[in-house]
Design a protein around this motif. Structure first.
Motif, PDB file in Angstrom:
ATOM      1  N   VAL A   1       0.863  -1.143   0.048  1.00  0.00           N
ATOM      2  CA  VAL A   1      -0.119   0.031  -0.118  1.00  0.00           C
ATOM      3  C   VAL A   1       0.846   1.235   0.001  1.00  0.00           C
ATOM      4  CG1 VAL A   1      -1.821   1.306   1.360  1.00  0.00           C
ATOM      5  CG2 VAL A   1      -1.718  -1.097   1.299  1.00  0.00           C
ATOM      6  N   ILE A   2       0.752   2.297  -0.856  1.00  0.00           N
ATOM      7  CA  ILE A   2       1.566   3.384  -0.874  1.00  0.00           C
ATOM      8  C   ILE A   2       0.447   4.488  -0.585  1.00  0.00           C
ATOM      9  CG2 ILE A   2       2.910   4.809  -2.393  1.00  0.00           C
ATOM     10  CD1 ILE A   2       3.861   2.428  -3.857  1.00  0.00           C
ATOM     11  N   GLY A   3       0.830   5.281   0.254  1.00  0.00           N
ATOM     12  CA  GLY A   3      -0.003   6.340   0.758  1.00  0.00           C
ATOM     13  C   GLY A   3       0.747   7.671  -0.127  1.00  0.00           C
ATOM     14  N   GLY A   4       0.384   8.060  -1.142  1.00  0.00           N
ATOM     15  CA  GLY A   4       0.974   8.927  -1.789  1.00  0.00           C
ATOM     16  C   GLY A   4       1.004   8.622  -3.307  1.00  0.00           C
ATOM     17  N   ASP A   5       1.471   9.450  -4.145  1.00  0.00           N
ATOM     18  CA  ASP A   5       1.665   9.357  -5.613  1.00  0.00           C
ATOM     19  C   ASP A   5       2.647   8.394  -5.906  1.00  0.00           C
ATOM     20  OD1 ASP A   5      -0.555  11.404  -5.944  1.00  0.00           O
ATOM     21  OD2 ASP A   5       0.789  12.752  -6.080  1.00  0.00           O
ATOM     22  N   VAL A   6       2.842   7.767  -6.986  1.00  0.00           N
ATOM     23  CA  VAL A   6       3.922   7.080  -7.722  1.00  0.00           C
ATOM     24  C   VAL A   6       4.135   7.411  -9.249  1.00  0.00           C
ATOM     25  CG1 VAL A   6       4.196   4.826  -8.593  1.00  0.00           C
ATOM     26  CG2 VAL A   6       3.135   4.800  -6.457  1.00  0.00           C
ATOM     27  N   GLY A   7       5.206   7.459  -9.497  1.00  0.00           N
ATOM     28  CA  GLY A   7       5.572   7.965 -10.639  1.00  0.00           C
ATOM     29  C   GLY A   7       6.834   7.605 -11.342  1.00  0.00           C
ATOM     30  N   THR A   8       6.987   7.982 -12.553  1.00  0.00           N
ATOM     31  CA  THR A   8       8.319   7.734 -13.311  1.00  0.00           C
ATOM     32  C   THR A   8       8.145   8.583 -14.625  1.00  0.00           C
ATOM     33  OG1 THR A   8       9.861   6.236 -14.395  1.00  0.00           O
ATOM     34  CG2 THR A   8       7.489   5.716 -14.390  1.00  0.00           C
ATOM     35  N   THR A   9       9.471   8.762 -15.305  1.00  0.00           N
ATOM     36  CA  THR A   9       9.383   9.628 -16.695  1.00  0.00           C
ATOM     37  C   THR A   9       9.405   8.603 -17.662  1.00  0.00           C
ATOM     38  OG1 THR A   9      11.748   9.692 -16.472  1.00  0.00           O
ATOM     39  CG2 THR A   9      10.466  11.729 -15.543  1.00  0.00           C
ATOM     40  N   ALA A  10       9.482   7.163 -17.359  1.00  0.00           N
ATOM     41  CA  ALA A  10       9.303   6.278 -18.119  1.00  0.00           C
ATOM     42  C   ALA A  10       7.950   6.067 -18.516  1.00  0.00           C
ATOM     43  CB  ALA A  10      10.183   5.149 -17.809  1.00  0.00           C
ATOM     44  N   ALA A  11       7.888   5.218 -19.572  1.00  0.00           N
ATOM     45  CA  ALA A  11       6.491   4.635 -20.189  1.00  0.00           C
ATOM     46  C   ALA A  11       5.814   4.039 -19.062  1.00  0.00           C
ATOM     47  CB  ALA A  11       6.543   3.675 -21.215  1.00  0.00           C
ATOM     48  N   CYS A  12       4.344   3.883 -19.043  1.00  0.00           N
ATOM     49  CA  CYS A  12       3.508   3.229 -17.913  1.00  0.00           C
ATOM     50  C   CYS A  12       3.734   2.037 -17.931  1.00  0.00           C
ATOM     51  CB  CYS A  12       2.137   3.881 -18.339  1.00  0.00           C
ATOM     52  SG  CYS A  12       1.568   5.620 -17.838  1.00  0.00           S
ATOM     53  N   THR A  13       4.434   1.536 -19.058  1.00  0.00           N
ATOM     54  CA  THR A  13       4.514  -0.071 -19.044  1.00  0.00           C
ATOM     55  C   THR A  13       5.495  -0.530 -17.985  1.00  0.00           C
ATOM     56  OG1 THR A  13       5.904   0.228 -20.823  1.00  0.00           O
ATOM     57  CG2 THR A  13       3.530  -0.095 -21.365  1.00  0.00           C
ATOM     58  N   LEU A  14       6.267   0.531 -17.571  1.00  0.00           N
ATOM     59  CA  LEU A  14       7.435   0.168 -16.608  1.00  0.00           C
ATOM     60  C   LEU A  14       7.025   0.169 -15.012  1.00  0.00           C
ATOM     61  CD1 LEU A  14      10.438   1.343 -18.199  1.00  0.00           C
ATOM     62  CD2 LEU A  14       9.532  -0.933 -18.253  1.00  0.00           C
ATOM     63  N   ILE A  15       5.500   0.540 -14.849  1.00  0.00           N
ATOM     64  CA  ILE A  15       4.909   0.408 -13.624  1.00  0.00           C
ATOM     65  C   ILE A  15       4.193  -0.768 -13.651  1.00  0.00           C
ATOM     66  CG2 ILE A  15       3.001   1.586 -12.280  1.00  0.00           C
ATOM     67  CD1 ILE A  15       5.234   3.633 -12.379  1.00  0.00           C
ATOM     68  N   THR A  16       4.356  -1.635 -12.648  1.00  0.00           N
ATOM     69  CA  THR A  16       3.806  -2.999 -12.692  1.00  0.00           C
ATOM     70  C   THR A  16       3.316  -3.309 -11.383  1.00  0.00           C
ATOM     71  OG1 THR A  16       6.111  -3.940 -12.395  1.00  0.00           O
ATOM     72  CG2 THR A  16       5.260  -3.672 -14.592  1.00  0.00           C
TER      73      THR A  16
END
Length: 625
Positions: A417-432
């Protein structure tokens, strides 16, 4: 309570505060001994959100609401969209709806549209607003703040941090007033007897009472109309009708990941009311001390849980030669520490002596049973010329619990569980292995993680140019913060790189050999009663917390706050399974939390930020402070 040497200073404070010529400065228009409001005192704005500060508060959410708290009950009819206005920039009026909440004395301005990004806005409360006796303010009150980049939305839902009584408590006093502390500022108008209820589960009846809310302390207090019944079970419920300033509904404790639904807890009363006055068991800076750094806060630790709404700059006053110091007062329910922070960004004036006074009586500070201090408590301290080590501005990165540079963020396990935002400047396919309220990012039955905020990444969908812009700004601000931390003058290395088993006061600590580890024991960070205390750990290479199957903890005591702890790591950081970590970790080569296949929950109260490499986690709880 034994308070050696306090009595003479208490008498001196009373003398100062009772002088008619200095009464407004010392007591905010009230007699500090009797606590009786002066007849004819004009209303004033005592707190704002966004806060009134010098320099201006920056990076404000473009979807924010603006709030002003008044010193006295006001005529709701006098507070309208013509007497409470917002201009962004100055001279350009923003269409908005204005509402005044009688119990909390809070006026809320809700813009009809998101505010323009990167713009300085001016909020103004006109002198024409009137209190319930017909008196208007002595002069208009204006303050400014600067918005951040255009956001898609603030989607991070508020949570409950602390309840008093705690869930499962027994022998609760019959005159107890249940209290809730939130993770972020709330919209006062949504905190009512509709969104908060207390029920006698034996009689199956609702308890009548009133709700109050403190903006500064983010605390709600429910005051029952009559004493609670002895030896009864009570259930308190806070519903999703309670929202933050962006309109996000409360994330409760009654659902599966991500948090949703109501927050519910229960307690059992004892046989008697609480009639014991609270006492001050510690205060900082020390009485009679000199040479304090300019940004130092004045703090008091109490013997029991206090009513956060009873703290303001009248009940907790700081004066310089009889003149009130502009500032704000907050109360931390977890540590029972109340703190005064000056409005001036550089802190208190140099080479001056300050008197701090906690007021007793009906208008003074009170515990949650309504008991006031038995007598005023005061102490004094002097400043030097040096600045304090202050918090580092994280900019747009502050809302992120996990940020994976240009490489992505990966979760394994079903308990993340992450209380806050999640991010990367990479493509969304690298959020898994993660999902937010709107989208799922490559989850499998064994890899499911809830994000109590927004996931921001680059196209393809669900990434957009807007979400990439948010991630890009957050990465740039994280890099700036990293550079700021690395540029601070080097500090000591008390354990030759090994921090385990040590207790450290605030300051900069630099790994002489390039690495820091917390592996031979737990690390304790002691604020010594100063909630403004800051820790910066500089390591040119790596950071390791815990070992496989040997978790370690970083603990906060005496008012220390996770948001004031920073780890500047030259390469990679690793937090092993089951460990408990605090602070913002910024590491170019990424952050790893736990190991694949582990089921023990790893906890980070802070942020995991990789500047170039990814953040990977297994069954991890992250709460961005």
């Amino acid at each position: 309570m034994n308070r050696p040497s306090l009595r003479p200073r208490t008498l001196r404070a009373a003398a100062c505060l009772s002088l008619m010529g200095l009464l407004a400065a010392c007591g905010g228009g009230r007699d500090p001994i009797l606590g009786t409001p002066d007849v004819g005192a004009r209303p004033a704005v005592t707190a704002t959100s966004p806060a009134t500060a010098t320099p201006l508060v920056t990076g404000v959410d473009t979807r924010t609401r603006v709030e002003a708290t008044f010193s006295k009950p006001m005529q709701a009819a006098s507070i309208t969209d013509t007497t409470f206005t917002l201009a962004c920039p100055a001279g350009t009026a923003i269409a908005a709806a204005v509402r005044y909440d009688v119990p909390t004395r809070v006026a809320t301005l809700t813009p009809a549209q998101p505010l323009p990004p990167s713009t300085t806005c001016v909020a103004t409360v006109a002198a024409a607003v009137q209190d319930t006796t017909g008196l208007n303010m002595a002069a208009p009150y204006s303050w400014s703040f600067t918005t951040g980049i255009a956001l898609v939305a603030d989607t991070t839902r508020p949570t409950v941090l602390v309840t008093t009584p705690a869930g499962g408590d027994i022998d609760v006093a019959l005159n107890a007033r249940p209290s809730v502390v939130f993770s972020e500022p709330m919209a006062a108008a949504t905190l009512t007897t509709s969104s908060f209820t207390l029920r006698d589960t034996v009689a199956n009846t609702a308890v009548a009472g009133a709700v109050s809310y403190s903006i500064e302390s983010r605390a709600l207090v429910f005051t029952p109309t009559a004493a609670l019944t002895a030896a009864r079970n009570y259930t308190a419920t806070l519903t999703t009708a309670a929202t933050d300033l962006a309109g996000n509904a409360l994330a409760g404790n009654t659902a599966v990941v991500p948090n949703s639904g109501n927050h519910v807890w229960a307690f059992t009363t004892g046989a008697a009311p609480d009639a014991t006055p609270p006492t001050v068991i510690a205060f900082t800076p020390a009485d009679g001390s000199t040479g304090q750094c300019l940004g130092r806060s004045a703090s008091a630790t109490f013997s029991e849980a206090m009513d956060a709404t009873s703290f303001d700059t009248t009940s907790f006053a700081v004066t310089d030669n009889g003149v009130a110091v502009p500032g704000s007062v907050t109360y931390d329910a977890g540590t029972r520490v109340a703190s005064f922070l000056p409005d001036n960004a550089t802190g208190l004036a140099a080479n001056r002596t300050f008197l701090v006074t906690l007021i007793a009586g009906a208008t003074g500070v009170q515990d949650l049973a309504g008991n006031a201090l038995a007598a005023n408590v005061s102490w004094s301290f002097g400043t030097g010329t040096q600045a304090c080590l202050g918090p580092v501005n994280l900019g747009a990165a502050a809302s992120f619990g996990a940020f994976g540079g240009a490489a992505g963020v990966t979760n394994q396990g079903i308990n993340t569980v992450i209380g806050g935002d999640v991010g990367t400047t990479a493509a969304c396919t690298l959020i898994t292995g993660l999902h937010d309220a709107g989208n799922v990012y490559t989850e499998t039955p064994l890899n499911i993680g809830g994000v109590n905020g927004s996931i921001n990444c680059a196209p393809p969908a669900p990434g957009t140019a807007a979400t990439l812009a948010i991630a890009t700004q957050a990465l740039a601000d994280a890099q700036t913060a990293y550079n700021t931390l690395a540029a601070l003058p080097a500090g000591s290395d008390p354990g030759a790189g090994q921090l385990g088993g040590r207790t450290l006061s605030s300051g900069v600590y630099t790994a002489a050999g390039g690495t820091f580890a917390v592996t031979t024991g737990d690390l304790v960070l002691d604020a010594q009663g100063d909630p403004g205390a800051v820790w910066v750990f500089q390591s040119a290479s790596t950071l390791t917390v815990g070992l496989p199957a040997l978790p370690r903890r970083v603990l906060l005591i005496n008012g220390a706050r996770a948001r004031n702890v920073y780890w500047q790591v030259g390469s990679a950081a690793r937090i092993e399974d089951g460990s408990v970590m605090v602070g913002t970790v910024i590491a170019p080569a990424g952050v790893t939390l736990s190991t694949a296949g582990q089921t023990a929950q790893t906890v980070l109260t802070g942020r995991a930020i990789g500047l170039t490499a990814s953040v990977t986690m297994v069954n991890t709880t992250i709460v961005a402070p």
